[in-house]
Write a protein that holds these residues in place. Structure first.
Motif, PDB file in Angstrom:
ATOM      1  N   ILE A  36      43.042  39.183  55.937  1.00 31.26           N
ATOM      2  CA  ILE A  36      41.953  40.022  55.311  1.00 31.26           C
ATOM      3  C   ILE A  36      42.404  41.112  54.266  1.00 31.26           C
ATOM      4  N   TYR A  37      43.737  41.596  54.406  1.00 30.64           N
ATOM      5  CA  TYR A  37      44.018  42.483  53.280  1.00 30.64           C
ATOM      6  C   TYR A  37      44.354  41.867  51.983  1.00 30.64           C
ATOM      7  N   GLN A  38      44.391  40.297  52.143  1.00 34.17           N
ATOM      8  CA  GLN A  38      44.298  39.643  50.618  1.00 34.17           C
ATOM      9  C   GLN A  38      42.800  39.696  50.221  1.00 34.17           C
ATOM     10  N   THR A  39      41.877  39.681  51.115  1.00 25.82           N
ATOM     11  CA  THR A  39      40.576  39.523  50.679  1.00 25.82           C
ATOM     12  C   THR A  39      40.049  40.891  50.185  1.00 25.82           C
ATOM     13  N   THR A  40      40.859  41.867  50.536  1.00 28.78           N
ATOM     14  CA  THR A  40      40.665  43.401  50.231  1.00 28.78           C
ATOM     15  C   THR A  40      41.010  43.536  48.922  1.00 28.78           C
ATOM     16  N   GLU A  41      42.142  43.026  48.465  1.00 27.03           N
ATOM     17  CA  GLU A  41      42.811  43.232  47.101  1.00 27.03           C
ATOM     18  C   GLU A  41      41.759  42.309  46.088  1.00 27.03           C
ATOM     19  N   ILE A  42      41.364  41.328  46.567  1.00 27.86           N
ATOM     20  CA  ILE A  42      40.380  40.463  45.570  1.00 27.86           C
ATOM     21  C   ILE A  42      38.873  41.367  45.437  1.00 27.86           C
ATOM     22  N   ALA A  43      38.706  42.121  46.378  1.00 27.57           N
ATOM     23  CA  ALA A  43      37.382  42.796  46.508  1.00 27.57           C
ATOM     24  C   ALA A  43      37.984  44.080  45.458  1.00 27.57           C
ATOM     25  N   LEU A  44      38.883  44.880  45.668  1.00 23.67           N
ATOM     26  CA  LEU A  44      39.083  46.009  44.783  1.00 23.67           C
ATOM     27  C   LEU A  44      39.202  45.614  43.301  1.00 23.67           C
ATOM     28  N   ALA A  45      39.872  44.335  43.177  1.00 23.42           N
ATOM     29  CA  ALA A  45      39.908  43.732  41.657  1.00 23.42           C
ATOM     30  C   ALA A  45      38.564  43.695  41.084  1.00 23.42           C
ATOM     31  N   PHE A  46      37.736  43.134  41.902  1.00 23.16           N
ATOM     32  CA  PHE A  46      36.275  42.766  41.415  1.00 23.16           C
ATOM     33  C   PHE A  46      35.724  44.012  41.315  1.00 23.16           C
ATOM     34  N   ASN A  47      36.072  45.031  41.983  1.00 24.22           N
ATOM     35  CA  ASN A  47      35.284  46.464  41.877  1.00 24.22           C
ATOM     36  C   ASN A  47      35.873  47.197  40.506  1.00 24.22           C
ATOM     37  N   ASP A  48      36.952  47.073  40.314  1.00 29.13           N
ATOM     38  CA  ASP A  48      37.813  47.460  39.125  1.00 29.13           C
ATOM     39  C   ASP A  48      37.285  47.196  37.825  1.00 29.13           C
ATOM     40  N   ASN A  49      36.609  45.846  37.918  1.00 25.37           N
ATOM     41  CA  ASN A  49      36.097  45.069  36.869  1.00 25.37           C
ATOM     42  C   ASN A  49      34.484  45.466  36.618  1.00 25.37           C
ATOM     43  N   TYR A  50      33.872  45.694  37.819  1.00 29.54           N
ATOM     44  CA  TYR A  50      32.485  45.537  37.510  1.00 29.54           C
ATOM     45  C   TYR A  50      31.863  46.871  38.271  1.00 29.54           C
ATOM     46  N   GLU A  51      32.470  47.814  38.449  1.00 26.08           N
ATOM     47  CA  GLU A  51      31.906  49.139  39.016  1.00 26.08           C
ATOM     48  C   GLU A  51      31.340  50.012  37.801  1.00 26.08           C
ATOM     49  N   ASN A  52      30.048  50.351  37.987  1.00 22.96           N
ATOM     50  CA  ASN A  52      29.504  51.262  37.119  1.00 22.96           C
ATOM     51  C   ASN A  52      29.320  50.676  35.774  1.00 22.96           C
ATOM     52  N   ILE A  53      29.193  49.309  35.725  1.00 24.04           N
ATOM     53  CA  ILE A  53      29.119  48.782  34.379  1.00 24.04           C
ATOM     54  C   ILE A  53      27.735  49.069  33.622  1.00 24.04           C
ATOM     55  N   SER A  54      27.798  49.253  32.246  1.00 28.45           N
ATOM     56  CA  SER A  54      26.504  49.645  31.787  1.00 28.45           C
ATOM     57  C   SER A  54      25.892  48.515  30.679  1.00 28.45           C
ATOM     58  N   ALA A  55      26.667  47.317  30.567  1.00 27.68           N
ATOM     59  CA  ALA A  55      26.389  46.429  29.658  1.00 27.68           C
ATOM     60  C   ALA A  55      26.451  44.937  30.610  1.00 27.68           C
TER      61      ALA A  55
ATOM     62  N   LYS B 107      33.351  33.291  36.990  1.00 27.49           N
ATOM     63  CA  LYS B 107      34.772  32.940  37.810  1.00 27.49           C
ATOM     64  C   LYS B 107      34.988  34.216  38.584  1.00 27.49           C
ATOM     65  N   ASP B 108      34.828  35.523  38.324  1.00 29.29           N
ATOM     66  CA  ASP B 108      35.037  36.399  39.378  1.00 29.29           C
ATOM     67  C   ASP B 108      34.287  36.511  40.435  1.00 29.29           C
ATOM     68  N   PHE B 109      32.962  36.108  40.236  1.00 28.62           N
ATOM     69  CA  PHE B 109      32.060  36.229  41.480  1.00 28.62           C
ATOM     70  C   PHE B 109      32.140  35.219  42.180  1.00 28.62           C
ATOM     71  N   SER B 110      32.612  33.858  41.818  1.00 30.67           N
ATOM     72  CA  SER B 110      32.976  32.868  42.606  1.00 30.67           C
ATOM     73  C   SER B 110      34.205  33.154  43.460  1.00 30.67           C
ATOM     74  N   ILE B 111      34.911  33.819  42.866  1.00 31.79           N
ATOM     75  CA  ILE B 111      36.353  34.246  43.828  1.00 31.79           C
ATOM     76  C   ILE B 111      35.792  35.264  44.675  1.00 31.79           C
ATOM     77  N   ILE B 112      35.062  36.358  44.448  1.00 30.55           N
ATOM     78  CA  ILE B 112      34.705  37.205  45.186  1.00 30.55           C
ATOM     79  C   ILE B 112      33.815  36.468  46.463  1.00 30.55           C
ATOM     80  N   GLY B 113      33.126  35.440  45.910  1.00 30.34           N
ATOM     81  CA  GLY B 113      32.371  34.963  47.219  1.00 30.34           C
ATOM     82  C   GLY B 113      33.185  34.115  48.156  1.00 30.34           C
ATOM     83  N   GLU B 114      33.907  33.383  47.595  1.00 28.86           N
ATOM     84  CA  GLU B 114      34.882  32.788  48.517  1.00 28.86           C
ATOM     85  C   GLU B 114      35.870  33.886  49.598  1.00 28.86           C
ATOM     86  N   ALA B 115      36.159  34.890  48.830  1.00 27.09           N
ATOM     87  CA  ALA B 115      36.940  35.955  49.595  1.00 27.09           C
ATOM     88  C   ALA B 115      36.139  36.652  50.628  1.00 27.09           C
TER      89      ALA B 115
END
Length: 140
Positions: free
Chosen positions: A89-108, A117-125
């Motif tokens: 579970i903690y491994q999936t948390t790291e993936i979620a945090l990385a996804f959030n770091d890249n896509y939180e509050n994007i404006s474009a 690629k990232d969306f596929s990884i987070i979906g699997e996690a």
């Protein structure tokens, strides 16, 4: 004494029910993002990504800081099995945090190849995480 235990169980169930509702919201938005096409307005896609990131972090945080604390004392799994599940579970948390770091509050609109690629990884996690959490819920 019985009333306190009953109150605790009711509270426990409310926390878990709320968390499972959050999980459902996450999966709905995930499905909406899967359905995005080139015809989808950019603003709508950006809003979906931002909503997904926000709910993802809320869901993960609630699991770690509320739900798991409620579940651990009541699990019928061995300590080793619990450690294995929580490690995954903690491994999936790291993936979620990385996804959030890249896509939180994007404006474009993000780079399509990287996002795909990232969306596929987070979906699997998320899928792995849900399976693990369901094992925890079933063992209480």
């Amino acid at each position: 004494m019985i009333d306190r235990k009953k109150d605790f169980l009711i509270s426990d169930n409310k926390i878990i029910a709320s968390w499972l509702k959050e999980r459902k919201e996450l999966l709905v938005i995930y499905s909406q993002l899967v359905a995005v096409t080139e015809e989808t307005p950019e603003i709508e896609e950006i809003e979906l990504i931002n909503n997904f990131s926000s709910i993802l972090i809320d869901y993960v945080s609630t699991g770690h800081f509320s739900v798991y604390e409620q579940l651990i004392p009541n699990l019928s799994l061995s300590k080793e099995h619990q450690a294995h599940i929580f490690g995954q579970i903690y491994q999936t948390t790291e993936i979620a945090l990385a996804f959030n770091d890249n896509y939180e509050n994007i404006s474009a609109k993000p780079d399509l190849d990287k996002f795909t690629k990232d969306f596929s990884i987070i979906g699997e996690a998320i899928s792995i995480r849900i399976d693990l959490e369901d094992k925890l819920l079933a063992s209480r």
